[in-house]
Scaffold this motif. Structure first.
Motif, PDB file in Angstrom:
ATOM      1  N   ILE A  23       0.791  -1.187   0.034  1.00 30.60           N
ATOM      2  CA  ILE A  23      -0.108  -0.125  -0.156  1.00 30.60           C
ATOM      3  C   ILE A  23       0.657   1.150   0.187  1.00 30.60           C
ATOM      4  N   ILE A  24       1.918   1.196   0.802  1.00 36.84           N
ATOM      5  CA  ILE A  24       2.706   2.265   0.838  1.00 36.84           C
ATOM      6  C   ILE A  24       3.488   2.627  -0.169  1.00 36.84           C
ATOM      7  N   TYR A  25       4.011   1.735  -0.954  1.00 35.68           N
ATOM      8  CA  TYR A  25       4.696   1.646  -2.279  1.00 35.68           C
ATOM      9  C   TYR A  25       3.749   2.121  -3.399  1.00 35.68           C
ATOM     10  N   THR A  26       2.661   1.410  -3.427  1.00 40.72           N
ATOM     11  CA  THR A  26       1.511   2.126  -4.387  1.00 40.72           C
ATOM     12  C   THR A  26       1.125   3.488  -4.355  1.00 40.72           C
ATOM     13  N   ALA A  27       1.003   3.872  -3.143  1.00 39.72           N
ATOM     14  CA  ALA A  27       0.928   5.278  -2.723  1.00 39.72           C
ATOM     15  C   ALA A  27       1.882   6.067  -3.333  1.00 39.72           C
ATOM     16  N   SER A  28       3.219   5.665  -2.983  1.00 34.84           N
ATOM     17  CA  SER A  28       4.277   6.644  -3.844  1.00 34.84           C
ATOM     18  C   SER A  28       4.115   6.445  -5.285  1.00 34.84           C
ATOM     19  N   TRP A  29       3.847   5.442  -5.907  1.00 35.88           N
ATOM     20  CA  TRP A  29       3.555   5.234  -7.163  1.00 35.88           C
ATOM     21  C   TRP A  29       2.613   5.989  -7.810  1.00 35.88           C
ATOM     22  N   ILE A  30       1.565   6.308  -7.033  1.00 39.67           N
ATOM     23  CA  ILE A  30       0.281   7.004  -7.509  1.00 39.67           C
ATOM     24  C   ILE A  30       0.684   8.558  -7.323  1.00 39.67           C
ATOM     25  N   THR A  31       1.319   8.781  -6.395  1.00 38.71           N
ATOM     26  CA  THR A  31       1.834  10.311  -6.339  1.00 38.71           C
ATOM     27  C   THR A  31       2.882  10.707  -7.401  1.00 38.71           C
ATOM     28  N   SER A  32       3.656   9.919  -7.911  1.00 32.89           N
ATOM     29  CA  SER A  32       4.402   9.931  -8.728  1.00 32.89           C
ATOM     30  C   SER A  32       3.891  10.125 -10.299  1.00 32.89           C
ATOM     31  N   CYS A  33       3.003   9.477 -10.480  1.00 34.68           N
ATOM     32  CA  CYS A  33       2.258   9.386 -11.668  1.00 34.68           C
ATOM     33  C   CYS A  33       1.452  10.770 -11.895  1.00 34.68           C
ATOM     34  N   GLN A  34       0.512  11.239 -10.652  1.00 40.55           N
ATOM     35  CA  GLN A  34       0.031  12.304 -10.580  1.00 40.55           C
ATOM     36  C   GLN A  34       0.765  13.587 -10.794  1.00 40.55           C
ATOM     37  N   ALA A 115     -11.041  23.836 -16.075  1.00 36.38           N
ATOM     38  CA  ALA A 115     -11.850  23.203 -17.218  1.00 36.38           C
ATOM     39  C   ALA A 115     -10.730  22.634 -18.184  1.00 36.38           C
ATOM     40  N   SER A 116      -9.376  23.028 -18.573  1.00 38.57           N
ATOM     41  CA  SER A 116      -8.423  22.592 -19.375  1.00 38.57           C
ATOM     42  C   SER A 116      -7.800  21.336 -18.959  1.00 38.57           C
ATOM     43  N   ILE A 117      -7.994  20.780 -17.713  1.00 43.04           N
ATOM     44  CA  ILE A 117      -7.421  19.585 -17.255  1.00 43.04           C
ATOM     45  C   ILE A 117      -8.472  18.541 -17.519  1.00 43.04           C
ATOM     46  N   PRO A 118      -7.791  17.385 -18.226  1.00 42.34           N
ATOM     47  CA  PRO A 118      -9.029  16.220 -18.295  1.00 42.34           C
ATOM     48  C   PRO A 118      -9.400  15.725 -17.181  1.00 42.34           C
ATOM     49  N   TYR A 119     -10.796  15.291 -17.032  1.00 44.34           N
ATOM     50  CA  TYR A 119     -11.428  15.134 -15.789  1.00 44.34           C
ATOM     51  C   TYR A 119     -11.194  13.833 -15.504  1.00 44.34           C
ATOM     52  N   ASN A 120     -10.642  12.603 -16.307  1.00 40.74           N
ATOM     53  CA  ASN A 120     -10.296  11.308 -16.156  1.00 40.74           C
ATOM     54  C   ASN A 120      -8.770  10.995 -15.805  1.00 40.74           C
ATOM     55  N   ILE A 121      -8.239  12.023 -14.909  1.00 44.73           N
ATOM     56  CA  ILE A 121      -6.993  11.995 -14.585  1.00 44.73           C
ATOM     57  C   ILE A 121      -6.572  10.619 -14.092  1.00 44.73           C
ATOM     58  N   ASN A 122      -7.201  10.050 -13.216  1.00 47.47           N
ATOM     59  CA  ASN A 122      -6.707   8.603 -12.753  1.00 47.47           C
ATOM     60  C   ASN A 122      -7.050   7.469 -13.549  1.00 47.47           C
ATOM     61  N   LYS A 123      -7.807   7.475 -14.593  1.00 46.94           N
ATOM     62  CA  LYS A 123      -8.369   6.309 -15.363  1.00 46.94           C
ATOM     63  C   LYS A 123      -7.160   5.418 -15.562  1.00 46.94           C
ATOM     64  N   ASP A 124      -5.853   5.796 -15.694  1.00 45.84           N
ATOM     65  CA  ASP A 124      -4.638   5.058 -16.214  1.00 45.84           C
ATOM     66  C   ASP A 124      -4.405   4.381 -14.964  1.00 45.84           C
ATOM     67  N   LEU A 125      -4.381   4.675 -13.902  1.00 46.98           N
ATOM     68  CA  LEU A 125      -3.862   4.242 -12.758  1.00 46.98           C
ATOM     69  C   LEU A 125      -4.620   2.926 -12.410  1.00 46.98           C
ATOM     70  N   LEU A 126      -6.003   3.094 -12.911  1.00 45.31           N
ATOM     71  CA  LEU A 126      -6.863   1.687 -12.465  1.00 45.31           C
ATOM     72  C   LEU A 126      -7.066   0.792 -13.633  1.00 45.31           C
ATOM     73  N   LYS A 127      -6.353   0.925 -14.880  1.00 40.51           N
ATOM     74  CA  LYS A 127      -6.524   0.427 -15.875  1.00 40.51           C
ATOM     75  C   LYS A 127      -6.414  -1.156 -15.989  1.00 40.51           C
ATOM     76  N   ASN A 128      -5.716  -1.724 -15.071  1.00 40.09           N
ATOM     77  CA  ASN A 128      -5.495  -2.996 -14.895  1.00 40.09           C
ATOM     78  C   ASN A 128      -6.554  -3.811 -14.216  1.00 40.09           C
ATOM     79  N   LEU A 129      -7.418  -2.957 -13.648  1.00 36.51           N
ATOM     80  CA  LEU A 129      -8.593  -3.777 -12.838  1.00 36.51           C
ATOM     81  C   LEU A 129      -9.913  -3.390 -13.273  1.00 36.51           C
ATOM     82  N   ASN A 130     -10.753  -4.622 -13.395  1.00 41.16           N
ATOM     83  CA  ASN A 130     -12.060  -4.395 -13.811  1.00 41.16           C
ATOM     84  C   ASN A 130     -13.192  -3.691 -12.563  1.00 41.16           C
ATOM     85  N   GLU A 131     -14.283  -3.281 -12.848  1.00 44.33           N
ATOM     86  CA  GLU A 131     -15.122  -2.854 -11.853  1.00 44.33           C
ATOM     87  C   GLU A 131     -15.053  -3.478 -10.757  1.00 44.33           C
ATOM     88  N   ASP A 132     -15.473  -4.775 -10.948  1.00 41.30           N
ATOM     89  CA  ASP A 132     -15.573  -5.745  -9.752  1.00 41.30           C
ATOM     90  C   ASP A 132     -14.463  -5.597  -8.776  1.00 41.30           C
TER      91      ASP A 132
END
Length: 145
Positions: A23-34, A115-132
């Motif tokens: 979780i800590i490692y993943t949080a750091s990865w998310i921060t870096s991507c953002q 308005a200039s920033i795409p709303y789906n910022i985080n979509k790629d972060l979860l692209k490997n997970l399906n909805e369930d």
């Protein structure tokens, strides 16, 4: 970043320890991507969060209200707001009745930036997970807290 165990190259005493470190490692990865995502816009993820809060508020907010609504509690929220002020994205409105009270409002420039920033910022972060899987992950994180 791929498989946590391979990236860290470590054995863990048990799965709880492994999960916590993951979780800590993943949080750091998310921060870096953002951070990478927001760099071209000249703001940080926390500053974006402040702008979104103000954009959604429809009225000036006290600094403490903004801090309370932030996703990440930031001890340097005032400094983040100072930088947004300097860029003209927000402005301070002093109270007529109490000089200690200052409210913050998003400017038209701030609204244009949002308005200039795409709303789906985080979509790629979860692209490997399906909805369930995303729901399961969210439920497990809620249960953990």
């Amino acid at each position: 970043m791929g498989d946590f165990s391979k990236d860290i190259n470590s054995k863990f005493p048990n799965n709880r320890v492994k999960a916590l470190l993951n979780i800590i490692y993943t949080a750091s990865w998310i921060t870096s991507c953002q951070n990478d995502f927001f760099k071209p816009f000249g703001i940080s993820p926390q500053q974006y969060n402040i702008l979104r809060i103000l954009n959604g508020a429809k009225e000036p907010l006290k600094v403490q209200v903004i801090k309370d609504r932030m996703l990440e509690r930031s001890p340097n929220a005032t400094r983040l707001m100072d930088k947004l002020c300097a860029k003209g994205y927000i402005k301070r409105i002093p109270s007529e009745h109490d000089r200690r009270v200052v409210k913050i409002v998003i400017t038209n420039e701030g609204k244009k930036l949002i308005a200039s920033i795409p709303y789906n910022i985080n979509k790629d972060l979860l692209k490997n997970l399906n909805e369930d899987e995303a729901e399961q992950l969210s439920n497990l994180l809620d249960k953990m807290r």
